[in-house]
Design a protein around this motif. Structure first.
Motif, PDB file in Angstrom:
ATOM      1  N   ARG A 418       0.921  -1.160   0.105  1.00 22.48           N
ATOM      2  CA  ARG A 418      -0.053  -0.100  -0.044  1.00 22.48           C
ATOM      3  C   ARG A 418       0.757   1.268  -0.010  1.00 22.48           C
ATOM      4  O   ARG A 418       0.562   2.314  -0.640  1.00 22.48           O
ATOM      5  CB  ARG A 418      -0.870  -0.031   1.278  1.00 22.48           C
ATOM      6  N   PHE A 419       1.949   1.046   0.529  1.00 19.09           N
ATOM      7  CA  PHE A 419       2.890   2.421   0.777  1.00 19.09           C
ATOM      8  C   PHE A 419       3.423   2.704  -0.557  1.00 19.09           C
ATOM      9  O   PHE A 419       3.391   3.674  -0.922  1.00 19.09           O
ATOM     10  CB  PHE A 419       3.964   2.259   1.845  1.00 19.09           C
ATOM     11  N   ARG A 420       3.872   1.426  -1.346  1.00 24.51           N
ATOM     12  CA  ARG A 420       4.618   1.977  -2.704  1.00 24.51           C
ATOM     13  C   ARG A 420       3.548   2.477  -3.590  1.00 24.51           C
ATOM     14  O   ARG A 420       3.752   3.149  -4.345  1.00 24.51           O
ATOM     15  CB  ARG A 420       4.991   0.637  -3.100  1.00 24.51           C
ATOM     16  N   GLU A 421       2.201   1.845  -3.522  1.00 24.54           N
ATOM     17  CA  GLU A 421       1.258   2.435  -4.541  1.00 24.54           C
ATOM     18  C   GLU A 421       0.938   4.038  -4.133  1.00 24.54           C
ATOM     19  O   GLU A 421       0.764   4.615  -5.222  1.00 24.54           O
ATOM     20  CB  GLU A 421       0.043   1.549  -4.421  1.00 24.54           C
ATOM     21  N   ARG A 422       0.897   4.262  -3.061  1.00 23.16           N
ATOM     22  CA  ARG A 422       0.450   5.477  -2.431  1.00 23.16           C
ATOM     23  C   ARG A 422       1.540   6.325  -3.005  1.00 23.16           C
ATOM     24  O   ARG A 422       1.294   7.619  -3.551  1.00 23.16           O
ATOM     25  CB  ARG A 422       0.124   5.586  -0.778  1.00 23.16           C
ATOM     26  N   MET A 423       2.792   6.076  -2.993  1.00 22.34           N
ATOM     27  CA  MET A 423       3.955   6.790  -3.197  1.00 22.34           C
ATOM     28  C   MET A 423       4.082   7.189  -4.658  1.00 22.34           C
ATOM     29  O   MET A 423       4.552   8.263  -5.187  1.00 22.34           O
ATOM     30  CB  MET A 423       5.219   6.379  -2.689  1.00 22.34           C
ATOM     31  N   LYS A 424       3.980   6.045  -5.468  1.00 23.46           N
ATOM     32  CA  LYS A 424       3.996   6.352  -6.942  1.00 23.46           C
ATOM     33  C   LYS A 424       2.854   7.018  -7.496  1.00 23.46           C
ATOM     34  O   LYS A 424       3.110   7.763  -8.250  1.00 23.46           O
ATOM     35  CB  LYS A 424       3.518   4.728  -7.604  1.00 23.46           C
ATOM     36  N   ALA A 425       1.647   7.009  -6.871  1.00 26.84           N
ATOM     37  CA  ALA A 425       0.702   7.989  -7.396  1.00 26.84           C
ATOM     38  C   ALA A 425       1.112   9.411  -7.054  1.00 26.84           C
ATOM     39  O   ALA A 425       0.861  10.159  -7.783  1.00 26.84           O
ATOM     40  CB  ALA A 425      -0.675   7.564  -6.571  1.00 26.84           C
ATOM     41  N   LYS A 426       1.608   9.457  -5.986  1.00 32.13           N
ATOM     42  CA  LYS A 426       1.910  10.907  -5.406  1.00 32.13           C
ATOM     43  C   LYS A 426       2.965  11.608  -6.270  1.00 32.13           C
ATOM     44  O   LYS A 426       2.911  12.660  -6.604  1.00 32.13           O
ATOM     45  CB  LYS A 426       2.398  10.879  -3.781  1.00 32.13           C
ATOM     46  N   LYS A 427       3.855  10.594  -6.718  1.00 33.86           N
ATOM     47  CA  LYS A 427       5.131  11.063  -7.494  1.00 33.86           C
ATOM     48  C   LYS A 427       4.592  11.287  -8.813  1.00 33.86           C
ATOM     49  O   LYS A 427       4.841  12.409  -9.398  1.00 33.86           O
ATOM     50  CB  LYS A 427       5.974   9.834  -7.652  1.00 33.86           C
ATOM     51  N   ALA A 428       3.705  10.511  -9.511  1.00 32.60           N
ATOM     52  CA  ALA A 428       2.979  10.894 -10.925  1.00 32.60           C
ATOM     53  C   ALA A 428       2.353  12.208 -10.747  1.00 32.60           C
ATOM     54  O   ALA A 428       2.182  12.786 -11.661  1.00 32.60           O
ATOM     55  CB  ALA A 428       1.972   9.731 -11.170  1.00 32.60           C
ATOM     56  N   ALA A 429       1.329  12.363  -9.556  1.00 31.42           N
ATOM     57  CA  ALA A 429       0.640  13.739  -9.606  1.00 31.42           C
ATOM     58  C   ALA A 429       1.678  15.046  -9.711  1.00 31.42           C
ATOM     59  O   ALA A 429       1.408  15.955 -10.006  1.00 31.42           O
ATOM     60  CB  ALA A 429      -0.241  13.855  -8.347  1.00 31.42           C
ATOM     61  N   ALA A 430       2.696  14.648  -8.854  1.00 31.86           N
ATOM     62  CA  ALA A 430       3.797  15.866  -8.734  1.00 31.86           C
ATOM     63  C   ALA A 430       4.346  16.104 -10.073  1.00 31.86           C
ATOM     64  O   ALA A 430       4.503  17.172 -10.585  1.00 31.86           O
ATOM     65  CB  ALA A 430       4.800  15.490  -7.847  1.00 31.86           C
ATOM     66  N   LYS A 431       4.532  15.090 -11.258  1.00 35.68           N
ATOM     67  CA  LYS A 431       4.789  15.382 -12.481  1.00 35.68           C
ATOM     68  C   LYS A 431       4.046  15.887 -13.431  1.00 35.68           C
ATOM     69  O   LYS A 431       4.384  16.494 -14.439  1.00 35.68           O
ATOM     70  CB  LYS A 431       5.445  13.828 -13.137  1.00 35.68           C
ATOM     71  N   GLY A 432       2.835  15.496 -13.178  1.00 38.82           N
ATOM     72  CA  GLY A 432       1.819  16.071 -14.144  1.00 38.82           C
ATOM     73  C   GLY A 432       1.328  17.493 -13.960  1.00 38.82           C
ATOM     74  O   GLY A 432       0.911  18.092 -14.783  1.00 38.82           O
TER      75      GLY A 432
END
Length: 432
Positions: A418-432
């Motif tokens: 769950r932690f990895r999925e949450r952090m991947k989503a956060k990173k993608a949002a930051a790039k968008g």
């Protein structure tokens, strides 16, 4: 020397050159020892303050003869033989000093005995012309010597033995009619009305030090001789040229010393000890059958008991390991006592200093200290106790107890996913 430290106080094998010389002279049990000081005298006076020597001051540096003359008052009432030595010529052996005195008192009674040597390259040394009995016919400085005299290989070290009843009378007779306007000690040899003799020694023994390069050369000679002595006495040196001794290193029989080991002052090693490569020992005692290193450091006050083990990257300071105790890996043991058979796990430290004061740690016989533990002194671990890995011990532990100082392990199933999925989503949002 290009140094703020007085030349004669530069160390060879961890001891100032001057103190090497005084120690060697002391073996002859002299009635008096006099050190003549000049420039930088305060450092020299401090260095000899506890040796029992008398200090004489040469306020003006007017040559070697003038320097010796300053010892007149210090030798008042003395009727024996005088050895004249140089503080920057530290390797003269007691046997050689004794030989000079013995030659002075042979039946022909020379007025002075000069110590000569034959260097590989006589260069600009003063030459000694002597007959087959060692009676000096002429002493001449290189610049004043003829081609035939320069071809002579016997050179003057400057060291002498003279009877005290003759010394100062002879010094009063020499002049300073030379380019430097100085009074040269060797001039007493060629004064009319008597004869002088020469005895020879090896060149290494009278090597002088006037530069860091020459200091390193004298150190190399001393170390080479000490290594040979150690091996002759039953020590195995795997790579002799890489082992460095201090002036007072004591090694027992059947000691094995691996490459790149350094002994600082104050080390005593008993029989049957192995010292592995890249270890450094200073102010330490190692008892029979112990094993040190590789990459171990024993600091002053370290006492390693019989068959104890100090392993790689372990530092011991002001601490004793009793018989069979082990500290095998990556540990610091300071201001402590480790009982017989105790085992110190990897990464253990005794926290002995609070920034102001030092405190002791007591570890009982047979105790087991788990890896990565911190023992906060002052504290004690009872005999047979076990300290669990990762513990920070701040209070005494009873004998045979288990000490466990860490939070309970908590496991949360699926948390990492769950932690990895949450952090991947956060990173993608930051790039968008």
């Amino acid at each position: 020397m290009k140094s703020s430290l007085h030349k004669v106080l530069h160390p060879v094998a961890g001891r100032p050159m001057l103190l090497h010389l005084l120690a060697s002279a002391s073996e002859l049990q002299p009635e008096r020892q006099v050190v003549v000081v000049g420039a930088g005298r305060e450092q020299v006076e401090q260095a000899v303050a506890d040796t029992g020597v008398t200090v004489a001051v040469q306020a003006q540096q007017l040559g070697t003869g003038h320097a010796v003359a300053q010892g007149h008052d210090a030798l008042a009432g003395f009727a024996g033989d005088v050895l004249i030595l140089y503080g920057d010529v530290p390797l003269v052996r007691p046997e050689t000093m004794r030989a000079m005195i013995d030659r002075l008192n042979r039946g022909d009674e020379p007025r002075a005995v000069v110590l000569g040597f034959r260097p590989d390259d006589a260069a600009a040394y003063g030459r000694i012309i002597a007959d087959g009995q060692g009676i000096i016919e002429k002493m001449v400085e290189y610049k004043d010597a003829s081609e035939a005299e320069r071809a002579v290989t016997l050179c003057n070290s400057g060291l002498m033995a003279v009877r005290s009843t003759d010394l100062f009378v002879l010094l009063d007779r020499i002049g300073n009619n030379n380019a430097a306007g100085e009074y040269y000690l060797p001039d007493i040899v060629m004064l009319p009305g008597g004869q002088s003799a020469v005895i020879e020694t090896e060149a290494w023994e009278v090597a002088g030090v006037n530069s860091r390069i020459e200091l390193a050369g004298v150190e190399a000679v001393w170390q080479a001789r000490r290594r040979a002595e150690a091996m002759q006495d039953g020590v195995t040196l795997i790579a002799p040229d890489t082992v460095f001794f201090a002036h007072d290193t004591v090694l027992g029989r059947d000691v094995v010393v691996e490459p790149n080991v350094v002994f600082g002052p104050g080390v005593s090693v008993a029989d049957d000890v192995t010292i592995h490569a890249f270890s450094h020992l200073e102010g330490a005692t190692v008892e029979s059958g112990a094993e040190i290193g590789p990459y171990a450091r024993l600091r002053p006050g370290a006492e390693i008991g019989p068959r104890a083990k100090v392993g790689n990257f372990v530092e011991i300071k002001k601490a004793r390991l009793d018989e069979g105790a082990k500290a095998n890996h990556l540990s610091y043991i300071g201001d402590a006592h480790v009982g017989a058979g105790a085992n110190i796990g990897a990464g253990t430290i005794t926290c002995n200093y609070d920034g102001f004061l030092k405190y002791r740690t007591e570890i009982g016989a047979g105790a087991f200290i788990g890896s990565n533990s911190a023992l906060v002194a002052p504290t004690s671990i009872g005999a047979g106790a076990i300290v669990a890995a990762g513990s920070v011990v701040t209070r005494p532990v009873e004998a045979d107890a288990l000490c466990l100082v860490r939070p309970e392990q908590v496991e949360k199933p699926g948390w990492a996913v769950r932690f990895r999925e949450r952090m991947k989503a956060k990173k993608a949002a930051a790039k968008g």
